[in-house]
Design a protein around this motif. Structure first.
Motif, PDB file in Angstrom:
ATOM      1  N   SER A   8       0.829  -1.197   0.000  1.00  0.00           N
ATOM      2  CA  SER A   8       0.000   0.000   0.000  1.00  0.00           C
ATOM      3  C   SER A   8       0.868   1.254   0.000  1.00  0.00           C
ATOM      4  CB  SER A   8      -0.926   0.007   1.213  1.00  0.00           C
ATOM      5  OG  SER A   8      -1.649   1.220   1.279  1.00  0.00           O
ATOM      6  N   THR A   9       0.524   2.200  -0.880  1.00  0.00           N
ATOM      7  CA  THR A   9       1.265   3.461  -0.941  1.00  0.00           C
ATOM      8  C   THR A   9       0.654   4.521  -0.027  1.00  0.00           C
ATOM      9  OG1 THR A   9      -0.073   4.150  -2.848  1.00  0.00           O
ATOM     10  CG2 THR A   9       2.020   3.033  -3.304  1.00  0.00           C
ATOM     11  N   ALA A  10      -0.537   4.262   0.480  1.00  0.00           N
ATOM     12  CA  ALA A  10      -1.197   5.203   1.390  1.00  0.00           C
ATOM     13  C   ALA A  10      -1.047   4.716   2.827  1.00  0.00           C
ATOM     14  CB  ALA A  10      -2.675   5.340   1.033  1.00  0.00           C
ATOM     15  N   ASN A  11      -1.093   5.644   3.735  1.00  0.00           N
ATOM     16  CA  ASN A  11      -0.977   5.298   5.164  1.00  0.00           C
ATOM     17  C   ASN A  11      -2.345   4.902   5.700  1.00  0.00           C
ATOM     18  OD1 ASN A  11       0.204   4.981   7.713  1.00  0.00           O
ATOM     19  ND2 ASN A  11      -0.351   7.074   8.295  1.00  0.00           N
ATOM     20  N   ILE A  12      -2.874   3.786   5.162  1.00  0.00           N
ATOM     21  CA  ILE A  12      -4.221   3.340   5.498  1.00  0.00           C
ATOM     22  C   ILE A  12      -4.154   1.939   6.105  1.00  0.00           C
ATOM     23  CG2 ILE A  12      -6.433   2.589   4.512  1.00  0.00           C
ATOM     24  CD1 ILE A  12      -6.284   4.870   2.588  1.00  0.00           C
ATOM     25  N   TYR A  13      -4.906   1.753   7.170  1.00  0.00           N
ATOM     26  CA  TYR A  13      -5.065   0.439   7.778  1.00  0.00           C
ATOM     27  C   TYR A  13      -6.407  -0.144   7.350  1.00  0.00           C
ATOM     28  CZ  TYR A  13      -1.059   0.889  10.926  1.00  0.00           C
ATOM     29  OH  TYR A  13       0.208   0.996  11.445  1.00  0.00           O
ATOM     30  N   SER A  14      -6.435  -1.435   7.115  1.00  0.00           N
ATOM     31  CA  SER A  14      -7.659  -2.069   6.648  1.00  0.00           C
ATOM     32  C   SER A  14      -7.791  -3.451   7.271  1.00  0.00           C
ATOM     33  CB  SER A  14      -7.653  -2.160   5.120  1.00  0.00           C
ATOM     34  OG  SER A  14      -8.898  -2.637   4.647  1.00  0.00           O
ATOM     35  N   VAL A  15      -8.825  -4.180   6.855  1.00  0.00           N
ATOM     36  CA  VAL A  15      -9.015  -5.546   7.312  1.00  0.00           C
ATOM     37  C   VAL A  15      -8.221  -6.486   6.403  1.00  0.00           C
ATOM     38  CG1 VAL A  15     -11.236  -5.056   8.350  1.00  0.00           C
ATOM     39  CG2 VAL A  15     -11.146  -5.715   5.949  1.00  0.00           C
ATOM     40  N   LEU A  16      -8.123  -7.741   6.778  1.00  0.00           N
ATOM     41  CA  LEU A  16      -7.302  -8.697   6.036  1.00  0.00           C
ATOM     42  C   LEU A  16      -8.041  -9.240   4.818  1.00  0.00           C
ATOM     43  CD1 LEU A  16      -5.786 -10.741   8.994  1.00  0.00           C
ATOM     44  CD2 LEU A  16      -4.832  -8.731   7.840  1.00  0.00           C
ATOM     45  N   ALA A  17      -7.269  -9.540   3.759  1.00  0.00           N
ATOM     46  CA  ALA A  17      -7.866 -10.074   2.533  1.00  0.00           C
ATOM     47  C   ALA A  17      -6.849 -10.947   1.818  1.00  0.00           C
ATOM     48  CB  ALA A  17      -8.329  -8.937   1.618  1.00  0.00           C
ATOM     49  N   GLY A  18      -7.354 -11.864   0.995  1.00  0.00           N
ATOM     50  CA  GLY A  18      -6.468 -12.714   0.211  1.00  0.00           C
ATOM     51  C   GLY A  18      -7.233 -13.526  -0.809  1.00  0.00           C
ATOM     52  N   PHE A  19      -6.540 -13.954  -1.850  1.00  0.00           N
ATOM     53  CA  PHE A  19      -7.171 -14.721  -2.922  1.00  0.00           C
ATOM     54  C   PHE A  19      -7.514 -16.140  -2.464  1.00  0.00           C
ATOM     55  CE2 PHE A  19      -5.048 -11.466  -5.457  1.00  0.00           C
ATOM     56  CZ  PHE A  19      -6.038 -11.161  -6.388  1.00  0.00           C
ATOM     57  N   VAL A  20      -8.629 -16.641  -2.972  1.00  0.00           N
ATOM     58  CA  VAL A  20      -9.040 -18.017  -2.729  1.00  0.00           C
ATOM     59  C   VAL A  20      -8.211 -18.938  -3.621  1.00  0.00           C
ATOM     60  CG1 VAL A  20     -10.967 -19.647  -2.772  1.00  0.00           C
ATOM     61  CG2 VAL A  20     -11.372 -17.229  -2.191  1.00  0.00           C
ATOM     62  N   GLU A  21      -7.707 -20.013  -3.066  1.00  0.00           N
ATOM     63  CA  GLU A  21      -6.912 -20.957  -3.832  1.00  0.00           C
ATOM     64  C   GLU A  21      -7.783 -22.076  -4.394  1.00  0.00           C
ATOM     65  OE1 GLU A  21      -3.683 -22.344  -1.413  1.00  0.00           O
ATOM     66  OE2 GLU A  21      -2.646 -20.406  -1.458  1.00  0.00           O
ATOM     67  N   SER A  22      -7.296 -22.741  -5.429  1.00  0.00           N
ATOM     68  CA  SER A  22      -8.043 -23.825  -6.070  1.00  0.00           C
ATOM     69  C   SER A  22      -8.391 -24.909  -5.057  1.00  0.00           C
ATOM     70  CB  SER A  22      -7.212 -24.439  -7.201  1.00  0.00           C
ATOM     71  OG  SER A  22      -6.943 -23.485  -8.202  1.00  0.00           O
TER      72      SER A  22
END
Length: 273
Positions: free
Chosen positions: A167-181
């Motif tokens: 992230s290039t912005a100073n932002i905090y967020s929740v967790l995320a990720g791609f679903v695997e096969s």
């Protein structure tokens, strides 16, 4: 029902026009909105296409998308100034984001499916649905959609927020990720959370979803509760993470139209019940 098909081009076609240039969309002044009218009303130097792709309707009129890759460079200075990034629409002109996002994903699909991935022959655009077809081997392709789980985790009155290293912005967020096969969405939540911050969660509940054109994701949003473990951050993914109380000490978070912010607000309501 959303319309997505290809029709023969005609200068008399009238509707809303989403003109895409890489990760940008054409919003001409003075209104800085998606333009409405005929193709010639666009007043932009792009090669006339053989077909036009209709991606929906707005106020009863069709919405079309065009690829502006072939802008005439010698005459394009003013025009290029009127192309804006998709993220700026999300943050500043939210009502345009749905069409801009869909148009970008359609153009990306068409650009990356010009040849058959099975036999290498040129692909043909199907005129009654958004798909391409290889006539020699009959291989058919549809736009790629990559599911991503995104989860807000609650621990008592606190929420887990993290800052991604990319992230290039100073932002905090929740967790995320791609679903695997081969994974279920719930399995992906458990895996991603443990891989990124080293904790286990429980009581996973679906909240909502949001298409996300960076580049062709479908964000599937959940809330969950902390179960066990201590924060142990993935060095490759997470720059910082911590538990935060809702209030003035919260770090900067994403804007309201993002699913991440909506999950944060959803968790806030759960805490204050």
């Amino acid at each position: 029902m959303m319309i997505q098909h290809s029709i023969p081009f005609s200068p008399e076609l009238e509707g809303w026009w989403c003109v895409i240039l890489t990760h940008q969309i054409y919003l001409p002044g003075p209104k800085n909105k998606i333009p409405f009218g005929s193709f010639d009303d666009l007043a932009i130097n792009i090669t006339r296409p053989d077909v036009v792709h209709q991606i929906g309707e707005y106020d009863g009129d069709p919405v079309y998308t065009l690829d502006a890759t072939h802008i005439l460079a010698s005459e394009s200075d003013l025009e290029l100034d009127e192309f804006v990034g998709l993220r700026s629409i999300l943050f500043e002109q939210n009502e345009l984001f749905e069409f801009a996002a869909r148009a970008y994903q359609v153009q990306l699909f068409l650009k990356t499916h010009q040849y058959c991935g099975q036999c290498g022959s040129p692909m043909q655009i199907i005129d009654w649905e958004l798909a391409t077809l290889c006539e020699p081997c009959k291989h058919r392709c549809y736009p790629r959609i990559s599911p991503v789980v995104i989860v807000a985790i609650r621990k008592g009155s606190q929420i887990l927020l993290a800052k991604n290293k990319r992230s290039t912005a100073n932002i905090y967020s929740v967790l995320a990720g791609f679903v695997e096969s081969g994974e279920t969405l719930e399995q992906a939540v458990h895996r991603e959370v443990f891989e990124e911050v080293g904790i286990k969660v429980k009581n996973i509940k679906y909240v909502k979803s949001q298409p996300w054109p960076f580049p062709h994701s479908l964000m599937v949003g959940f809330v969950a509760e902390y179960d066990s473990g201590e924060l142990n951050l993935c060095d490759d993914e997470i720059e910082a993470a911590d538990w935060f109380e809702f209030g003035e000490d919260m770090p900067p978070v994403p804007p309201f139209k993002t699913i991440s912010r909506q999950l944060i607000e959803h968790t806030k309501r759960l805490v204050h019940k």
